[in-house]
Design a protein around this motif. Structure first.
Motif, PDB file in Angstrom:
ATOM      1  N   ARG A  31       0.836  -1.204   0.000  1.00 23.33           N
ATOM      2  CA  ARG A  31       0.000   0.000   0.000  1.00 23.33           C
ATOM      3  C   ARG A  31       0.878   1.264   0.000  1.00 23.33           C
TER       4      ARG A  31
ATOM      5  N   SER B 142      -5.052   7.228  -1.732  1.00 25.88           N
ATOM      6  CA  SER B 142      -4.239   6.189  -2.368  1.00 25.88           C
ATOM      7  C   SER B 142      -4.414   4.886  -1.592  1.00 25.88           C
ATOM      8  N   ALA B 143      -3.748   3.856  -2.081  1.00 25.63           N
ATOM      9  CA  ALA B 143      -3.818   2.559  -1.398  1.00 25.63           C
ATOM     10  C   ALA B 143      -3.401   2.684   0.063  1.00 25.63           C
ATOM     11  N   ALA B 144      -2.470   3.585   0.328  1.00 26.82           N
ATOM     12  CA  ALA B 144      -1.942   3.722   1.684  1.00 26.82           C
ATOM     13  C   ALA B 144      -2.928   4.400   2.626  1.00 26.82           C
ATOM     14  N   ASP B 145      -3.982   5.000   2.059  1.00 27.39           N
ATOM     15  CA  ASP B 145      -4.922   5.751   2.892  1.00 27.39           C
ATOM     16  C   ASP B 145      -6.201   4.975   3.188  1.00 27.39           C
ATOM     17  N   LEU B 146      -6.353   3.834   2.541  1.00 30.67           N
ATOM     18  CA  LEU B 146      -7.601   3.090   2.685  1.00 30.67           C
ATOM     19  C   LEU B 146      -7.352   1.762   3.385  1.00 30.67           C
ATOM     20  N   PRO B 147      -8.361   1.273   4.085  1.00 29.72           N
ATOM     21  CA  PRO B 147      -8.188   0.017   4.815  1.00 29.72           C
ATOM     22  C   PRO B 147      -8.487  -1.195   3.919  1.00 29.72           C
ATOM     23  N   HIS B 148      -8.223  -2.341   4.456  1.00 27.69           N
ATOM     24  CA  HIS B 148      -8.704  -3.583   3.859  1.00 27.69           C
ATOM     25  C   HIS B 148     -10.198  -3.697   4.182  1.00 27.69           C
ATOM     26  N   PHE B 149     -10.993  -3.968   3.179  1.00 29.79           N
ATOM     27  CA  PHE B 149     -12.438  -4.072   3.400  1.00 29.79           C
ATOM     28  C   PHE B 149     -12.833  -5.535   3.572  1.00 29.79           C
ATOM     29  N   VAL B 150     -13.749  -5.775   4.491  1.00 30.04           N
ATOM     30  CA  VAL B 150     -14.366  -7.105   4.593  1.00 30.04           C
ATOM     31  C   VAL B 150     -15.734  -6.991   3.931  1.00 30.04           C
TER      32      VAL B 150
ATOM     33  N   ALA C  35     -14.416   3.161  -1.518  1.00 31.23           N
ATOM     34  CA  ALA C  35     -13.308   4.125  -1.557  1.00 31.23           C
ATOM     35  C   ALA C  35     -13.836   5.531  -1.819  1.00 31.23           C
TER      36      ALA C  35
ATOM     37  N   TYR D 186      -8.401  -0.318  -4.452  1.00 29.05           N
ATOM     38  CA  TYR D 186      -7.031  -0.836  -4.296  1.00 29.05           C
ATOM     39  C   TYR D 186      -6.932  -2.260  -3.749  1.00 29.05           C
ATOM     40  N   GLN D 187      -8.020  -2.792  -3.181  1.00 34.50           N
ATOM     41  CA  GLN D 187      -7.874  -4.062  -2.471  1.00 34.50           C
ATOM     42  C   GLN D 187      -7.376  -5.171  -3.402  1.00 34.50           C
TER      43      GLN D 187
END
Lengths: 163, 786, 285
Positions: free
Chosen positions: A126, B712-720, B681, A139-140
Motif C-alpha cells: 500500500r 491512495s492505497a496507503a490511505d484506505l483500509p482492507h475491506f471485509v 473508496a 485498491y484491495q
C-alpha cells in the motif's frame, strides 16, 4: 533541436525533439506508444509511470531529452513474445482493474516495488503504491495482485522479464 | 416473477475479457486517436467567476506558428446553440441559456471564452497566451443561503432570481407528527461539493466523414450524446455517429453533453478536418461537472421508544452557474430515499435549486441518493444517542421487516424485496461488534488519546434507472428502457450488441456470461459490442446502476427470443412439435428421444442457409429486445465502520470496515466485489478527504490532485465484504445493481463512527470532509464551551 | 498541460554548469531532478528561458565520508540517499525523512539538493537540514561559498542562491554517540505534503537532555528552529512531563501559513503535539 537516442521497449529510436517535449508525449505522439496514458499535471496520479533504466518514473515529469541515451520500458514492452508478465497476469486474475486507465502505471509501479522488495507485506504494498491513484478498485484487488505476482516471481524468478 | 437462473456461467467468477487489452496497453482511449490532418484545439477559460466580456483580441494568436484558426464565442454565436438540460423538473423551472463558449458573460471560473485550433497541442497551448480578453468583473454569487436571500446579486440578471425551481413532495400529516412527537431531532448537514475525478481526463475527437461526422468521446452516453448534438447543432441525427471507445471511468461525470463536445463538432464542420481536444487534469477539475453540494435542514420526529413518526427535509441544492443535462433532477433522485429503510407516517421534502457562480453540478456516483442516505443514517445515530439506545436497536425498531415486502414507502415507492435483518446480523458477526464496543468502553474509561468509534449505515437505494413512465411523470426528457440484440452467426459464434455503454463495469464479460447460459454456448464464443451508435443503434447508456438491472434483462429477453426462433427451426428440422422439444446446454432434443437433437449452432447455420425454414420464419438466427422495468430495484445492506480518532491531532484512521450488501442475484461475484470496493473508496473519500473549495472571489482552489485529495492505497483500509442474496422480484434475473451501493452506504458509516468516537466529549457532528483540523475543532469547541 | 518553450543546456561537470548559469543570467532555472519544477513548468507557473539540467553531472551524485561529516552531492536522488549506508549510519534523520518524501517514482528522480534549493517550506528536507546544522556548498563562476542551513532558506520558494549560483552539495556533521533523531510528519494522505513536520535530534547524557535541536516544516515561509523548545530542554532530565511542557513552546515566534490543509492556529497546535512526539521518539533511541 536536440537529437536524442532512446531505446523504448527494446527498439532504439533517434529523433529531434523540442527540449520541452515531455517524455510521455514523445512516447505517445512520436512513437505511437499510446499504452502509457496521462492522468494529471502534477505528478500525483502515476498513470504515466514507466521504467527509466529499470527504475519507475512518472513520464509526465521527465523531458524526452532527459531520456537521451537511456532505456525506457512501458507496459507495452513487458513480457516479450506475447507472453504476459507475471504482474499483468496477476492483475487479470485478481480483478485488479476496472476502467484500466491507471493500470499501465500501476503495473509498472508494482514491478518496481517488487524489484525493491520481493516479498512485501500488505502495508508495504500500500505504501509502495502511494504515488499511483486508482478511482475504480478501492485498491484491495491491486494489493492482492501484487502479492500474487510476488509469490509467483519468487518461485520462478527467471520469468521476471522486462523486455 | 423471479426465475433464478443458476447456470454454469451466471454466478461464476469469470476473469474479465476486457483485461487483455487493458493490462497490455493495447487500449483505445480517445486521446490515442491520430487522424490524418488532425488539429488540436485548446480553450482559453475565464479567470473570473462572474464578469462581462467587453472585448476579445485574438489577432496576435492567429499569427502564432502552427495556428490554424482562433474562435471566440462571438464567432460561433450563430451556430453554437445552447447546451441541453433534459430534465425540466417543474413547469416554471428557470433555465438560462448556456452557450458552449461564452459570448458576453462568464459565470464560473473555467468557462470557455475562446479557442485555438493548431497543428499540435503544444502550438495550441502557446497561442492561448496571446489572446487578450477584457473583462468587467461582477460580484460573484457563491453562498447558496445568501443567493436566495432578498437583494442578492444575481448569477443570471435576466432571471430576476437565483432560484431555479422549488420542488415539493408531501405525504402524511407531518405537522401533526412534528407537533405531537416527544422527540425532535433537528440538524443541518452540508453535502460538500465533490469533483468526480475519473482517471481518464475528458477527450473528444471529431472527424468529417462522408456526408456526416464521426465523434469519439470519453463519454458514458454515446446514444444520448448523438441525439443532443443533433438537437443543439441542427446537424441531422442520421449524419452523426458517436463512438465511446475505451472510456476510463465516469462515475457520472461523463453522463453529460459538454460544450467541448459540441464545439469539436462545430470546428470540424467549419474547418473540414479532424479536431481533437484532450483536457488536462487541472482544466478538468474546473470544468467537469461537480457533484453533491447541498445544504440539508432536517427534522426527525420520534416517540420516546425510538419509533419514527415523520421526517421533514428542506434542501438547497447548488446547480452551479447553468443547468446541464440532468442537473436539476439530481437532488430529486434523493427525494424518494430520505426515509431510507424505515417506516414512518409522514414525510415532507422541499428542494430549491440555486444558481451560483461555480462549475455546474450534475450526476456523481449515487446522484441524490448518497445525500439522502447520509441524512437519514446520521439522524438515526443522533436519535439513538438522544434516547440512549444502541444505534442498531433504534434501526431495528423502525425498519421494514422482511415479511412486510412488498412495502409501499412514505416517499411513494414500492420496495419489492429486502431482508435488512439478515444483512445486519451477518455484518454484526463479521465486524465483531460486541468486542469492538467493549474496546471502545475501555478506551473511554482510560481516556485514551486515541478513541474508538463505531459507525452504522443500514442503507437502501433505488437503482436500475428507470421505469419510463416514472421518468415521464418526473418530467425527465427520455425513457429508461434498454436495448440488446443477439446474433448467432452462421458459424455458431454469437455477437451481442448492448445499448449500455461500459466504461469499466465489465459488460463484455458479464453480458457474455448471461448469453452463454441463456443460449447454451461457450463463454468464449460470445463477443459483446457496445459504445458505437453505428454498431449499437439503440440505447440509453450507462448510469444509475442500470446496466444489469435494465440492460441485462433486455439481453435476457433477446436471448430468449433467439431461443424461441431457434426452437421453431429446430422443430421443423427434427420434424417434431415445438412443445416436444427440450432446450438444455445449447441443444434442442426431442423429449424422450435424446439422440434426436440439433445444437443451436446447427440451427443457426440452417437459419442462415434458409434452404428449409418453416413458413413465416425469416432467415438468420437473431433478435433484438428492449426492456423497460416496472419498478426500480432496491439494493440494500449494512455497513459497519470502526475508526480510531487521534484526539490530539484529529487524525482519523479506519480500523476496520465491514460491508454486507444485498444486490440480489450476482452474475459475476468478482465484478460485484470490485464495484463494492471502489464504491467504498469513493464514499469514504467524501467522508474524509475530498472537497471542491472556492475562495471568496470564486476561484476553485482545488484544481490539482495535490489539493483535491484522492485517497491512495496507503490511505484506505482492507475491506471485509460479504453478501446476502434476496432476489429482486421485478425482473426475471432477480438482479438489482451494484454500481453505487458502496458509495451511498459508506459516507454515513464513516461519519457516524467519528461522531461516535467523540460523543463523550460532547461532539455531535463533524462537517465533511472530516479533516483532522475539523475533528480537532469539533473537540475544541466542545471543550471551550464546557 | 504543456511547458512553454525554453533553451536546454546539459552540462557534464560542475564547471560547465556554473558557466552555463553565468551565461544565462537571471532567466535560467536549474533542473535538479525536476519533480517540483516540472509541474510548475507544465502549469506555466514558471517561465525560464534557459533550463540547465544537472542530470548528467556525475560528480554531483556522490555521497562521501568526510570524517566528522558527510558530503551529500546535490544530485543524489532521494532513492539513493534513503538507502545509502553512510547516510543511514551517520544521518539517519535524513534517511527517515527522505523516505516520507512523495512516492517511489518521484524519489527516483527527485534529488536532495533540488529539494533544498527549491526551498519549499512544506518540503521535509529543509527542516531536516536545519535541525542537523548542515552547511550548503555553493559554487558559481565567481567562486565558492558555504552557507549554513540557518541562512540558506530565506523565504517561500526562495533560497540564498544567487541566479548564477549552484548548490553542489551539503555537508552534514555526523551525530556522535548519544544522539537520537526523529522526523514526525503529519499529512492528510500518504502522498500529500506535510501540514506540519518536526525534525528533531536529541543527545542524552545519562538521563538528561544534553543537546537538542528541533526544526519545523511548514510553520512559516521558511523552515524554522523551535528555539524556545530547545532552550527550555537543555540539561533537563528526560521525562514525558519535560517534553510536554517544552513542546508547548513549539510554535512560539512562528507565523504558520493557512491553507486548505490547515489554518495557522491548527498548525500551531499540531507543532506542539508533533514536537512532543518527535522528542519522545528521538530520545528513546
Amino acid at each position: 533541436m536536440p537529437r536524442v537516442r532512446i531505446k523504448v521497449d527494446g527498439v532504439t529510436y533517434e529523433d529531434e525533439v523540442e527540449p520541452r517535449l515531455l517524455l510521455v508525449h514523445y512516447l505517445r505522439e512520436r512513437l505511437g506508444k499510446v499504452g502509457t496514458p496521462v492522468g494529471c499535471d502534477t505528478t500525483n496520479c502515476g498513470a504515466c509511470t514507466v521504467l527509466l533504466d529499470g527504475l519507475s518514473v512518472k513520464s509526465c515529469s521527465v523531458l524526452a531529452v532527459q531520456a537521451d541515451g537511456r532505456e525506457i520500458t512501458t507496459v507495452e514492452g513487458l513480457g516479450p513474445g506475447g507472453e504476459l508478465h507475471p504482474m499483468q497476469r496477476a492483475f487479470h486474475t485478481e480483478h485488479a482493474l476496472q476502467c484500466g486507465f491507471c493500470t499501465p502505471g500501476m503495473i509498472m509501479a508494482s514491478i518496481d516495488l517488487l524489484r525493491e522488495n520481493a516479498d512485501p507485506s500488505e502495508a508495504e504494498i500500500r505504501e509502495g503504491l502511494e504515488g499511483n491513484l486508482c478511482r475504480c478498485t478501492g485498491y484491495q484487488n491491486i494489493v492482492r495482485a501484487v502479492r500474487r505476482a510476488a509469490e509467483e516471481m519468487r518461485q520462478a524468478p527467471e520469468r521476471e522479464v522486462t523486455s | 416473477m423471479t426465475e433464478t437462473v443458476a447456470g454454469r456461467e451466471i454466478g461464476s467468477a469469470r476473469r474479465r475479457s476486457e483485461d487483455a487489452r487493458l493490462i497490455t496497453g493495447r487500449t483505445q482511449w480517445t486521446d490515442n486517436l491520430q487522424l490524418p490532418g488532425m488539429c488540436h484545439v485548446a480553450f482559453l477559460r475565464s479567470p473570473y467567476a462572474h464578469a462581462r466580456i467587453t472585448g476579445v483580441d485574438a489577432a496576435e494568436a492567429r499569427q502564432r506558428p502552427g495556428v490554424v484558426a482562433v474562435f471566440t464565442g462571438a464567432d460561433l454565436a450563430d451556430e453554437q446553440g445552447s447546451l441541453p438540460c433534459a430534465w425540466p423538473v417543474t413547469e416554471d423551472m428557470r433555465h438560462p441559456d448556456h452557450p458552449p463558449m461564452a459570448v458576453d458573460h462568464v459565470r464560473y471560473v473555467g468557462e470557455p471564452v475562446a479557442c485555438v485550433v493548431a497543428r499540435d497541442r503544444y502550438a495550441a497551448a502557446d497561442a492561448l497566451e496571446a489572446i487578450d480578453v477584457d473583462y468587467e468583473p461582477l460580484t460573484p454569487v457563491l453562498d447558496m443561503e445568501q443567493a436566495v436571500a432578498d437583494g442578492a446579486d444575481l448569477v443570471h440578471a435576466d432571471l430576476g432570481t437565483n432560484s431555479s425551481y422549488t420542488w415539493v413532495f408531501e405525504n402524511g400529516d407531518l405537522d401533526a407528527a412534528l407537533r405531537d412527537a416527544p422527540v425532535l431531532i433537528e440538524r443541518r448537514y452540508v453535502q460538500q461539493r465533490l469533483i468526480p475525478t475519473a482517471m481518464e481526463p475528458r477527450a473528444v475527437v471529431c472527424a468529417p466523414e462522408g456526408d456526416g461526422f464521426t465523434l469519439w468521446s470519453a463519454t458514458q452516453i454515446p446514444h444520448i450524446l448523438r441525439l443532443m448534438l443533433a438537437t443543439v447543432t441542427g446537424i441531422p441525427e442520421h449524419r452523426l455517429r458517436v463512438i465511446a471507445p475505451d472510456v476510463g471511468g465516469g462515475f457520472g461525470s461523463k453522463l453529460q453533453v459538454y460544450g467541448e463536445e459540441v464545439l469539436a463538432l462545430l470546428l470540424a464542420r467549419r474547418l473540414g478536418r479532424p479536431i481533437k481536444w484532450t483536457e488536462s487534469r487541472s482544466e478538468g477539475n474546473l470544468t467537469v461537472h461537480h457533484g453533491r453540494d447541498q445544504i440539508q435542514r432536517l427534522t426527525l420526529a420520534a416517540e420516546r421508544d425510538g419509533t419514527i413518526r415523520g421526517l421533514k427535509v428542506d434542501l438547497l441544492a447548488d446547480m452551479g452557474a447553468y443547468l446541464m443535462l440532468v442537473t436539476p433532477g439530481i437532488p430529486l433522485l434523493g427525494a424518494f430515499m430520505f426515509n431510507g429503510i424505515y417506516k414512518m407516517d409522514a414525510y415532507s421534502f422541499t428542494c430549491t435549486g440555486v444558481f451560483t457562480n461555480k462549475t455546474p453540478t450534475d450526476a456523481y456516483r449515487g446522484a441524490g441518493r448518497p445525500e439522502a442516505t447520509f441524512a437519514i443514517e446520521r439522524l438515526m445515530d443522533e436519535l439513538a444517542a438522544e434516547l440512549d439506545l444502541d444505534p442498531i436497536e433504534v434501526r431495528r425498531r423502525n425498519w421494514i421487516r422482511h415479511e412486510e415486502f412488498p412495502y409501499d414507502t412514505i416517499a411513494g415507492l414500492t420496495y419489492d424485496s429486502g431482508n435488512y435483518e439478515a444483512a445486519t446480523d451477518k455484518a454484526l458477526h463479521l465486524f465483531e461488534y460486541d468486542t469492538l464496543r467493549a474496546e471502545q468502553a475501555d478506551r473511554r474509561e482510560r481516556r485514551d488519546p486515541v478513541q474508538l468509534g463505531i459507525g452504522v449505515s443500514t442503507f437502501t437505494e433505488m437503482c436500475g434507472l428507470a421505469p419510463s413512465r416514472v421518468l415521464g411523470s418526473l418530467s425527465y426528457g427520455a425513457g429508461g428502457w434498454e436495448h440488446a440484440s443477439v446474433r448467432v452467426l452462421p458459424s455458431g459464434k454469437v455477437e451481442v450488441v448492448t445499448g449500455s455503454s461500459a466504461h469499466g463495469q465489465g459488460h463484455e464479460t458479464a453480458w457474455a456470461q448471461i448469453t452463454a447460459d441463456r443460449l447454451g454456448v461457450p463463454f468464449e464464443d460470445v463477443r459483446v459490442l457496445h459504445g458505437d451508435t453505428s454498431v449499437s443503434p439503440k440505447g440509453m447508456d450507462t448510469y444509475g446502476s442500470r446496466s444489469l438491472a435494465v440492460g441485462g434483462i433486455a439481453l435476457v429477453n433477446a436471448c430468449d427470443k433467439v431461443v424461441d426462433k431457434a426452437r421453431r427451426v429446430a422443430a421443423h428440422l427434427l420434424e417434431a412439435a415445438e412443445e416436444d422439444l427440450e432446450f438444455t446446454g445449447g441443444r434442442f432434443s426431442v423429449r424422450g428421444v435424446p439422440d434426436q437433437a440439433r445444437t443451436i449452432q446447427e440451427v443457426a447455420l440452417a437459419a442462415f442457409a434458409a434452404h428449409d425454414l418453416p413458413d413465416g420464419v425469416e432467415p438468420s438466427l437473431d433478435s433484438d429486445a428492449t426492456f423497460d422495468p416496472d419498478n426500480f430495484s432496491f439494493p440494500h445492506g449494512t455497513h459497519l465502520c470502526a475508526v480510531e480518532v487521534d484526539t490530539e491531532t484529529g487524525f482519523v484512521r479506519i480500523r476496520s470496515y465491514v460491508a454486507v450488501d444485498d444486490v440480489g442475484l450476482v452474475v459475476n461475484p468478482l465484478i460485484v466485489e470490485g464495484q463494492v470496493h471502489g464504491g467504498l473508496a469513493q464514499g469514504i473519500a467524501q467522508a474524509l478527504y475530498e472537497e471542491a473549495v472556492y475562495d471568496a472571489e470564486g476561484n476553485l482552489t482545488t484544481t490539482t490532485m495535490a489539493d483535491y485529495l484522492i485517497p491512495s492505497a496507503a490511505d484506505l483500509p482492507h475491506f471485509v465484504t460479504d453478501r446476502t442474496e434476496t432476489p429482486a422480484t421485478t425482473n426475471p434475473l432477480g438482479v438489482k445493481g451494484v454500481g453505487e451501493a458502496g458509495t451511498i452506504a459508506s459516507t454515513p458509516a464513516v461519519v457516524n463512527a467519528i461522531v461516535d468516537a467523540l460523543r463523550p466529549y460532547g461532539v455531535r457532528d463533524v462537517p465533511m470532509p472530516c479533516t483532522p483540523e475539523r475533528v480537532w475543532r469539533a473537540l475544541n469547541e466542545q471543550e471551550g464551551s464546557a | 498541460m504543456i511547458p512553454a518553450g525554453f533553451e536546454y543546456v546539459r552540462p557534464e561537470s560542475v564547471d560547465e554548469a556554473v558557466s552555463a548559469l553565468a551565461e544565462a543570467g537571471e532567466d535560467a532555472k536549474v533542473l535538479a531532478g525536476g519533480q517540483s519544477l516540472m509541474p510548475l513548468l507544465r502549469m506555466r507557473l514558471a517561465y525560464p528561458e534557459v533550463l540547465v539540467d544537472l542530470d548528467r553531472v556525475a560528480e554531483l551524485r556522490e555521497i562521501r565520508d568526510l570524517g566528522d561529516a558527510l558530503f551529500i552531492g546535490a544530485m543524489a536522488t532521494h532513492h539513493q540517499v534513503m538507502r545509502d549506508p553512510l547516510v543511514r549510519r551517520h544521518a539517519p534523520l535524513i534517511a527517515q525523512a527522505t523516505a516520507t518524501v512523495a512516492d517511489p517514482a518521484t524519489r527516483h528522480r527527485g534529488t536532495f539538493g533540488g529539494a533544498l534549493a527549491h526551498a519549499d517550506p512544506a518540503g521535509d528536507l529543509p527542516a531536516v537540514a536545519l535541525a542537523l546544522d548542515a552547511v550548503c556548498n555553493v559554487r558559481s563562476a565567481r567562486g565558492s561559498r558555504d552557507v549554513p542551513a540557518a541562512d540558506f532558506f530565506v523565504d517561500w520558494l526562495t533560497s540564498a542562491l544567487e541566479p548564477d549560483e549552484l548548490l553542489t552539495g551539503v555537508t552534514v556533521p555526523k551525530l556522535g554517540p548519544g544522539w537520537g533523531t526523529h522526523y514526525e510528519k503529519f499529512h492528510r494522505t500518504a502522498q500529500s505534503w506535510a501540514v506540519v513536520g518536526v525534525a528533531c535530534a536529541v543527545r542524552r547524557e545519562r538521563d538528561a537532555v544534553a543537546d537538542v535541536r528541533v526544526a519545523l516544516t511548514n510553520m512559516g515561509a521558511a523552515p524554522v528552529r523551535a528555539t524556545a523548545v530547545e532552550r527550555s530542554l537543555e540539561g533537563v532530565p528526560v521525562s514525558d512531563g519535560a517534553f510536554r511542557s517544552a513542546a508547548e513552546h513549539a510554535a512560539d515566534g512562528t507565523a504558520p501559513p493557512g491553507d486548505l490543509h490547515g489554518s495557522p492556529d491548527y498548525r500551531a497546535h499540531l507543532a506542539q503535539v508533533l514536537t512532543r512526539r518527535a522528542l519522545t521518539a528521538a530520545s528513546a533511541r
